[in-house]
Design a protein around this motif. Structure first.
Motif, PDB file in Angstrom:
ATOM      1  N   ARG A 165      -2.113  14.059  17.659  1.00  0.00           N
ATOM      2  CA  ARG A 165      -1.746  15.152  18.014  1.00  0.00           C
ATOM      3  C   ARG A 165      -1.844  16.295  16.751  1.00  0.00           C
ATOM      4  O   ARG A 165      -0.757  16.237  15.890  1.00  0.00           O
ATOM      5  CB  ARG A 165      -0.239  14.903  18.559  1.00  0.00           C
ATOM      6  N   VAL A 167      -0.714  19.660  15.479  1.00  0.00           N
ATOM      7  CA  VAL A 167       0.130  21.018  15.825  1.00  0.00           C
ATOM      8  C   VAL A 167       0.193  22.001  14.731  1.00  0.00           C
ATOM      9  O   VAL A 167      -0.562  21.884  13.499  1.00  0.00           O
ATOM     10  CB  VAL A 167       1.601  20.452  15.592  1.00  0.00           C
ATOM     11  N   VAL A 169       1.809  24.286  12.074  1.00  0.00           N
ATOM     12  CA  VAL A 169       3.139  24.385  11.089  1.00  0.00           C
ATOM     13  C   VAL A 169       3.258  25.700  10.154  1.00  0.00           C
ATOM     14  O   VAL A 169       2.129  26.272   9.990  1.00  0.00           O
ATOM     15  CB  VAL A 169       2.829  22.854  10.278  1.00  0.00           C
ATOM     16  N   MET A 243       0.397  15.325  13.686  1.00  0.00           N
ATOM     17  CA  MET A 243       1.838  15.409  13.882  1.00  0.00           C
ATOM     18  C   MET A 243       2.449  14.267  13.003  1.00  0.00           C
ATOM     19  O   MET A 243       3.294  14.231  12.212  1.00  0.00           O
ATOM     20  CB  MET A 243       2.006  15.057  15.131  1.00  0.00           C
ATOM     21  N   HIS A 244       1.565  13.199  12.825  1.00  0.00           N
ATOM     22  CA  HIS A 244       2.105  11.826  11.989  1.00  0.00           C
ATOM     23  C   HIS A 244       1.931  12.146  10.555  1.00  0.00           C
ATOM     24  O   HIS A 244       2.633  11.415   9.657  1.00  0.00           O
ATOM     25  CB  HIS A 244       1.119  10.734  12.523  1.00  0.00           C
ATOM     26  N   GLU A 247       5.857  13.899   9.250  1.00  0.00           N
ATOM     27  CA  GLU A 247       7.296  13.399   9.713  1.00  0.00           C
ATOM     28  C   GLU A 247       8.395  13.767   8.784  1.00  0.00           C
ATOM     29  O   GLU A 247       9.340  14.236   8.847  1.00  0.00           O
ATOM     30  CB  GLU A 247       7.068  11.940   9.868  1.00  0.00           C
ATOM     31  N   ILE A 257       7.431  23.213  13.404  1.00  0.00           N
ATOM     32  CA  ILE A 257       6.071  23.121  14.363  1.00  0.00           C
ATOM     33  C   ILE A 257       6.123  24.597  15.143  1.00  0.00           C
ATOM     34  O   ILE A 257       7.254  24.647  15.799  1.00  0.00           O
ATOM     35  CB  ILE A 257       6.071  22.140  15.105  1.00  0.00           C
ATOM     36  N   PRO A 264       0.547  20.857  21.356  1.00  0.00           N
ATOM     37  CA  PRO A 264      -0.366  20.167  20.626  1.00  0.00           C
ATOM     38  C   PRO A 264      -1.820  19.835  21.086  1.00  0.00           C
ATOM     39  O   PRO A 264      -1.957  19.666  22.312  1.00  0.00           O
ATOM     40  CB  PRO A 264       0.283  18.756  20.152  1.00  0.00           C
ATOM     41  N   LEU A 308       5.434  13.725  21.261  1.00  0.00           N
ATOM     42  CA  LEU A 308       6.497  14.904  21.113  1.00  0.00           C
ATOM     43  C   LEU A 308       7.600  14.843  22.250  1.00  0.00           C
ATOM     44  O   LEU A 308       7.263  14.643  23.418  1.00  0.00           O
ATOM     45  CB  LEU A 308       5.652  16.125  21.078  1.00  0.00           C
TER      46      LEU A 308
END
Length: 310
Positions: A165, A167, A169, A243-244, A247, A257, A264, A308
């Motif tokens: 995913r 996103v 930022v 996304m990963h 974290e 985000i 996403p 998410l």
């Protein structure tokens, strides 16, 4: 001739890469050590195997014959290794993987869990960029590679695994940090930080931009996800990241985000190998483990891979 398997491995790598330096890097040796072994191999063969022309080198006819033999011997040894693994009661043997740089944030965690259940499996993990992954695929160096965008100019088999995913930022003090329902066109004039051209993340973002009739001139192009994260945390601009990979920064409130329509962007990581390739028992088992992990309830997979929140 009194040659050794190590000499054959070294010569095969040197001949394949046409580079002593890259062969040394692949085999985790120094360049002088590789050069010494190649000279000894030539002494055993009684004839030059490599000829240097300026800064380049070429295989002599004897070198071509040696290279073909080295490839044949090493392929047969790998086949023998796989056959012995199949016959063993315990899952064991090497597991050769190469992953995209952004897959390094979850692959070691998954490998750790897999090896905990199968301690006789020996993982060999290479983390590299997309261009090198494609090259490794073509040269069949790994059991499989983990990548996002699958190239369409090679005969490949792709197994969809973990969801990826993407996103947008920003620094926590960005004006849009507390806003809901932002639109991508409203942010087109922002300073955008991007990976190098050809990166899977950048390609996915550019496709989304094109779909909305937008183009963005990158404010900065950076060669790694880590560099981009640092730049965003420094307030230099916005970026699109997996996304990963963020974290820890989210937990530490170093990044936020942005809530943007259409995000996403949901993609898949793929386990990819050449068509017709016979996977070892260890590789088949790890691939099945990856597929089961992707289908598992969120409580059983690493936090960075959780869906998410709604």
């Amino acid at each position: 001739m009194h040659l050794t398997l190590q000499q054959l491995r070294l010569f095969e790598a040197v001949a394949r890469h046409r580079s002593f330096t890259r062969a040394a890097e692949e085999l985790h040796l120094t360049q002088p050590a590789v050069s010494i072994q190649i000279r000894r191999l030539e002494e055993n063969a009684g004839t030059p195997l490599i000829e240097h022309l300026g800064k380049r080198f070429f295989l002599t006819p004897a070198g071509e014959a040696m290279y073909a033999t080295a490839c044949d011997v090493l392929t047969r040894l790998r086949s023998l290794d796989d056959e012995l693994d199949e016959l063993a009661d315990t899952l064991r043997g090497p597991l050769r993987l190469a992953v995209a740089t952004t897959a390094k944030y979850f692959t070691p965690h998954l490998l750790g869990r897999f090896v905990a259940d199968h301690p006789a499996v020996v993982p060999r993990l290479v983390v590299t960029n997309r261009a090198r992954l494609i090259q490794r695929l073509g040269e069949n160096l790994d059991d499989f590679v983990i990548m996002g965008q699958v190239p369409d100019d090679l005969p490949l088999v792709a197994h969809p695994i973990i969801e990826n995913r993407l996103v947008v930022v920003a620094h926590p003090h960005h004006p849009g940090a507390d806003q809901a329902g932002l639109a991508l066109p409203d942010l087109a004039g922002e300073r955008w930080l991007m990976r190098e051209p050809g990166s899977g993340t950048r390609t996915s973002f550019e496709r989304e931009l094109a779909g909305q009739g937008l183009t963005i001139e990158p404010y900065m192009e950076l060669g790694s996800t880590e560099a981009i994260k640092q730049a965003v945390m420094a307030g230099l601009g916005l970026s699109v990241l997996p996304m990963h990979s963020i974290e820890l920064e989210l937990a530490a409130h170093r990044l936020v985000i942005l809530d943007i329509a259409g995000f996403p962007l949901c993609r898949r990581w793929n386990a990819v190998h050449l068509q017709g390739k016979t996977l070892s028992r260890a590789a088949r088992s790890f691939l099945q483990f990856l597929k089961e992990t992707a289908e598992a309830p969120s409580g059983t997979i690493p936090a960075a891979l959780h869906p998410l929140p709604a």
